[in-house]
Motif scaffolding. Structure first.
Motif, PDB file in Angstrom:
ATOM      1  N   THR A 153       0.817  -1.293   0.038  1.00 14.72           N
ATOM      2  CA  THR A 153      -0.034  -0.184   0.239  1.00 14.72           C
ATOM      3  C   THR A 153       0.741   1.234   0.066  1.00 14.72           C
ATOM      4  O   THR A 153       2.062   1.114   0.617  1.00 14.72           O
ATOM      5  CB  THR A 153      -0.857   0.077   1.283  1.00 14.72           C
ATOM      6  OG1 THR A 153      -0.139  -0.126   2.535  1.00 14.72           O
ATOM      7  CG2 THR A 153      -2.102  -0.954   1.085  1.00 14.72           C
ATOM      8  N   LYS A 185       1.944   4.955   1.368  1.00 13.99           N
ATOM      9  CA  LYS A 185       1.973   5.802   2.682  1.00 13.99           C
ATOM     10  C   LYS A 185       1.173   7.231   2.099  1.00 13.99           C
ATOM     11  O   LYS A 185       1.678   7.805   1.261  1.00 13.99           O
ATOM     12  CB  LYS A 185       3.208   6.200   3.043  1.00 13.99           C
ATOM     13  CG  LYS A 185       3.074   6.939   4.404  1.00 13.99           C
ATOM     14  CD  LYS A 185       4.435   7.189   5.003  1.00 13.99           C
ATOM     15  CE  LYS A 185       4.314   8.143   5.960  1.00 13.99           C
ATOM     16  NZ  LYS A 185       5.776   8.812   6.162  1.00 13.99           N
ATOM     17  N   LYS A 194      -3.450   8.241  -1.681  1.00 11.31           N
ATOM     18  CA  LYS A 194      -3.675   7.395  -0.383  1.00 11.31           C
ATOM     19  C   LYS A 194      -3.890   6.106  -0.736  1.00 11.31           C
ATOM     20  O   LYS A 194      -4.277   5.825  -2.113  1.00 11.31           O
ATOM     21  CB  LYS A 194      -4.905   8.193   0.445  1.00 11.31           C
ATOM     22  CG  LYS A 194      -6.313   7.934  -0.409  1.00 11.31           C
ATOM     23  CD  LYS A 194      -7.271   8.639   0.536  1.00 11.31           C
ATOM     24  CE  LYS A 194      -8.557   8.956  -0.121  1.00 11.31           C
ATOM     25  NZ  LYS A 194      -9.579   9.729   0.218  1.00 11.31           N
TER      26      LYS A 194
END
Lengths: 472, 441
Positions: A226, A228, A472
């Motif tokens: 993912t 940051k 995001k």
């Protein structure tokens, strides 16, 4: 298609004293194949044929359609349309922007005639795609494939002397896959569209694209990290550029939305008279030019004349970062004191033609894709998207990456799982600082209208680079 | 037996004569009328007359279908369809069409909807009610839609039936300011319970309350869903219960039969009841429609089936057959035991959402999605609406939201709107805890 009945309907409407009348006929041979995990669920083959009448009387519009080809029926629907037009009792009378009558024929040629391709061959094409997916070393949990073929003939006449015939073959495919690895699933869909013949399959590379998608989904499950959340650079691949052009440029530039005619369904627009955005207002950086062009040969959204008989041309919606030209039909053009730019489309004879996009895309720049990436210290390359949406004023949008990679010091690193950009239309387009030169297209079905009219469209663009946006 | 039913039966006989194993033919004579309006004026009034026979036939487990729009062309169409079946591919999972001779309930279709004399009058009434509620400057748009269908169905496997189906819907969106709007829908199978002023007043009331919105904040909120926006969720959940959606893994309910998917007080049904705009007495195989409870006290009990998918899942059809795969008709929620105002009092700090659009998924099997609330979005504090908000998005997961349902109201409304709250539903106000809200940055 019985053109005599169409001519009769127009003649009868004119004798009833309407301000304007048009009769639009459409006949189509339709085929639809549905496969689930390589098994043919159903094969639908049908012919649909009918016509509609649209009239202006007493400043109101009435529309009626039928699929019964008979003079008496034609008379009946003219009377009904006229009755409804008069009953509208509008304070602001509807008029159409001026157009000269046109007599012409236009045809989309097929290099490989769809009629010559047997049903077995059509089925086999999709069964083989599933076979290829099954042997691509990725665990495929399920697939669904649809193929839609429409061989359409149109005949359009109006009370201003237009008489236009058209023959348009269109072929579309939609494939959905679910990949299951390590007890988790990921999904993707891919849509293909083409105006022309069976040669579409040679241009689409369906197998290659679907196998690529399967591997991307596997990597999302097994390798992706993912991101940051924070401000960073974002390079959008052509698929992401294209959907952004469609959603946050094409739709808000539809004049019927701007004037409020779609207010209760597809919504209005952040662009409106006496508002902060209008023709000439800055909406993006200098390098952002977005066009909508129905004349691109073999594109899914191709047409030579729109469904009001207006000759198609390229429209520059945003030009050098400024709001430039709305999409118009004859009604909206009259209301805003301009001319139609041939944006009136209907999916069939039983639907009114409304303002629509065709093929909407960001114009290419002069950089290469590698140059765009090379100049990013830290960011994301979002090559394709999965979930997306935009609000009904076309201002707040969100794109979630399907195939995405981290960029560090100008180099692509590991895959990134589902990066999200959620931002506004001006922020998105003003953040663009570079545009690559390779223009690519994807096909889509654009939804609008009530009842819903899903029209074939292409979305496209080169790679674009956005500086310092929140991801995001 | 009417002439149309005879002609429909002839199609079935012809196909059988040409060697089809099983055939279903359904003829629909439909009259559809629509008034579209915006800026408080009628933009266009539309009439469609549609005459069509849907034919589905099977030959050696090969399923093909067509639509015939002209009874003169029947022979050629059926021959072509049989030819297609013979070169088509076998579907080993095809389980046939429904067998049996059924009796059907009498249709309650409202014949007044065949030829509505003054459809524009209903529109004017709704616009007037919105103005009365929100002031004469209010700007309203929407649609009035009416349907009247005569349906004739004949199956080679026994079912034979006639149905009439009527519906009237009014959808109105009223703007009190550029970014302050309210949306209401009024849906019924008959004119008896159809009240245009009610829907106009609701749109006007929300539009008035929505004035002076400010951009909302991201976060996790307890949210009260109006029946219209909750109808959108019900439409998504109902569609995911279709066995076909489950088979292609486009459902969060894959492998969850007999598992708890919601709190115990949650019971959801599919039921094309008399009041519903999707009312029908038989499905597309001729099986009498019925109520199917698919989530019973929080437990997923069944998928929605046609005969073929039911065989695959070793169960019985739920009478949800469409031409190709099973569909939900009308989702009903068992009502809760609180009034709407009591439900609001449950919320210390949360949101009240009235409508949404553009629901899209990252992954249907996992249920990750987002959707964009529109029209009235309100901040609730201590049970009261405190502030109108804008520019927010629900970014959450279906299974989480189902599990976080905290209460339903006693009041329910029959809602349907465009493709967003579809299929129709009987929907309450719903309180869902811990809903994730995001916004643009």
């Amino acid at each position: 298609m019985n053109e005599d009945i169409i001519d009769y309907a127009l003649d009868y409407a004119q004798k009833r004293g309407v301000e304007y009348a048009e009769v639009r006929a459409q006949s189509q041979i339709e085929e639809f194949l549905l496969l689930r995990s390589g098994i043919l669920e159903t094969y639908v083959s049908a012919v649909d044929s009918g016509f509609c009448v649209r009239v202006i009387a007493n400043g109101g519009i009435g529309f009626a359609s039928t699929n019964k080809w008979a003079q008496e029926e034609a008379k009946g629907i003219v009377d009904l349309a006229l009755k409804y037009a008069k009953a509208a009792n509008r304070k602001e009378k509807i008029t159409f922007a001026e157009e000269k009558g046109v007599e012409t024929k236009w045809i989309v040629k097929q290099k490989e005639n769809i009629e010559d391709v047997s049903p077995e061959e059509k089925i086999t094409k999709f069964v083989d795609i599933d076979k290829a997916l099954a042997s691509c070393s990725v665990k495929i949990a399920a697939t669904m494939s649809q193929c839609t073929i429409n061989l359409t003939s149109k005949y359009y006449v109006n009370s201003e002397g237009s008489r236009i015939s058209a023959t348009v073959p269109k072929i579309g495919a939609l494939l959905l896959i679910t990949v299951a690895e390590e007890g988790k699933t990921e999904q993707a869909y891919e849509q293909f569209g083409y105006s022309g013949g069976w040669e579409a399959f040679r241009k689409w590379n369906v197998e290659e694209k679907m196998i690529h998608n399967a591997k991307v989904l596997r990597d999302v499950i097994t390798k992706a990290k993912t991101v940051k959340p924070g401000n960073m650079d974002l390079v959008c691949g052509s698929e992401v550029t294209g959907i952004a052009a469609h959603e946050s440029c094409g739709h808000p530039m539809e004049a019927d939305r701007i004037l409020g005619r779609e207010m209760s369904q597809a919504g209005r627009s952040f662009i409106y008279k006496d508002g902060p955005f209008w023709i000439g207002t800055r909406i993006g950086s200098d390098c952002v030019t977005i066009a909508d062009d129905p004349t691109i040969e073999n594109s899914y959204g191709f047409f030579a004349y729109d469904d009001e008989g207006v000759k198609a041309r390229r429209r520059f919606l945003y030009k050098d970062g400024l709001i430039n030209e709305f999409l118009h039909n004859r009604e909206t053009a009259a209301r805003l004191g301009t001319r139609s730019n041939a944006s009136s489309r209907a999916v069939n004879y039983d639907r009114e033609a409304i303002v629509r996009m065709s093929n909407t895309f960001v114009m290419p720049g002069d950089a290469t894709e590698e140059e765009l990436i090379k100049d990013v210290k830290y960011g994301i390359y979002m090559k394709s998207f999965t979930e997306w949406n935009i609000d009904d004023k076309r201002f707040n949008q969100r794109y979630v990456g399907r195939e995405a990679y981290l960029i560090e010091k100008g180099e692509l690193k590991h895959p990134v799982a589902r990066p999200v950009i959620e931002t506004t239309t001006p922020k998105f387009w003003t953040a663009v600082d570079a545009v690559s030169k390779k223009l690519e297209f994807d096909s889509a079905t654009c939804g609008k209208g009530d009842p819903m009219q899903g029209v074939p469209a292409d979305t496209g663009g080169p790679c674009i680079r956005l500086r310092g946006v929140y991801v995001k | 037996m009417s002439d149309i039913l005879n002609k429909t039966e002839e199609i079935v006989k012809k196909a059988k004569g040409l060697g089809a194993d099983e055939v279903v033919a359904k003829t629909t004579f439909g009259k559809y009328r629509q008034v579209r309006f915006s800026n408080n004026q009628v933009d266009i009034t539309v009439a469609w007359n549609d005459y069509v026979t849907d034919v589905a036939l099977a030959w050696k487990k090969r399923m093909v279908a067509t639509q015939i729009r002209n009874f003169q062309d029947v022979d050629a169409n059926i021959k072509k369809l049989m030819k297609l079946a013979k070169v088509s591919k076998e579907n080993p999972m095809f389980g046939g069409f429904a067998k049996g001779n059924f009796k059907y309930a009498k249709s309650n279709a409202d014949k007044r909807l065949q030829n509505l004399e003054d459809p524009i009058g209903y529109v004017s009434e709704a616009i007037g009610a919105a103005e009365k509620e929100a002031g004469s400057h209010v700007d309203s748009g929407g649609i009035l839609f009416t349907k009247f269908e005569d349906v004739y169905l004949v199956s080679s496997e026994g079912p034979i039936g006639v149905d009439s189906r009527s519906a009237i819907e009014l959808s109105i969106r009223a703007f009190s300011e550029r970014e302050a709007s309210g949306h209401g829908v009024e849906c019924s199978s008959s004119l008896k319970d159809f009240k245009p002023s009610r829907v106009g007043a609701k749109a006007g009331e929300i539009a008035k309350l929505a004035k002076n919105p400010r951009i909302g904040e991201e976060g996790v909120y307890d949210v009260i869903f109006d029946p219209l926006i909750f109808g959108s969720s019900l439409g998504v959940w109902g569609s995911m219960v279709s066995a076909f959606q489950v088979m292609i893994q486009f459902s969060v309910f894959v492998g969850k039969l007999e598992q708890k998917v919601a709190p115990e007080f949650v019971t959801l049904k599919d039921n094309p009841a008399d009041y519903s705009i999707s009312n029908r007495v038989f499905d597309d195989e001729g099986v009498p429609t019925r109520e199917n409870v698919f989530i019973d006290h929080g437990v997923l009990k069944t998928y929605l089936h046609n005969t073929s998918t039911a065989k695959m899942f070793k169960t019985q059809t739920t009478s949800n057959a469409g031409l190709v795969f099973p569909n939900p008709w009308n989702i009903e929620v068992e009502p809760g035991n609180m009034r709407k105002d009591e439900l609001f009092k449950e919320v210390k700090r949360g949101l009240y959402l009235t409508n949404t659009w553009y629901t899209r998924f990252q992954n249907y099997a996992k249920g990750d999605f987002s959707t964009i609330p529109r029209d009235g979005i309100f901040l609730i504090e201590k049970g009261e609406v405190r502030q109108s908000l804008k520019d927010l998005r629900i970014s959450d997961n279906i299974l989480n939201m189902l599990n976080n349902i905290a209460a339903f109201s006693k009041e329910r409304q029959h809602v349907h709107w465009w493709g967003e709250a579809d299929p129709p539903s009987l929907s309450p106000y719903a309180l869902i805890k811990d809903v994730h809200i995001t916004k643009s940055k």
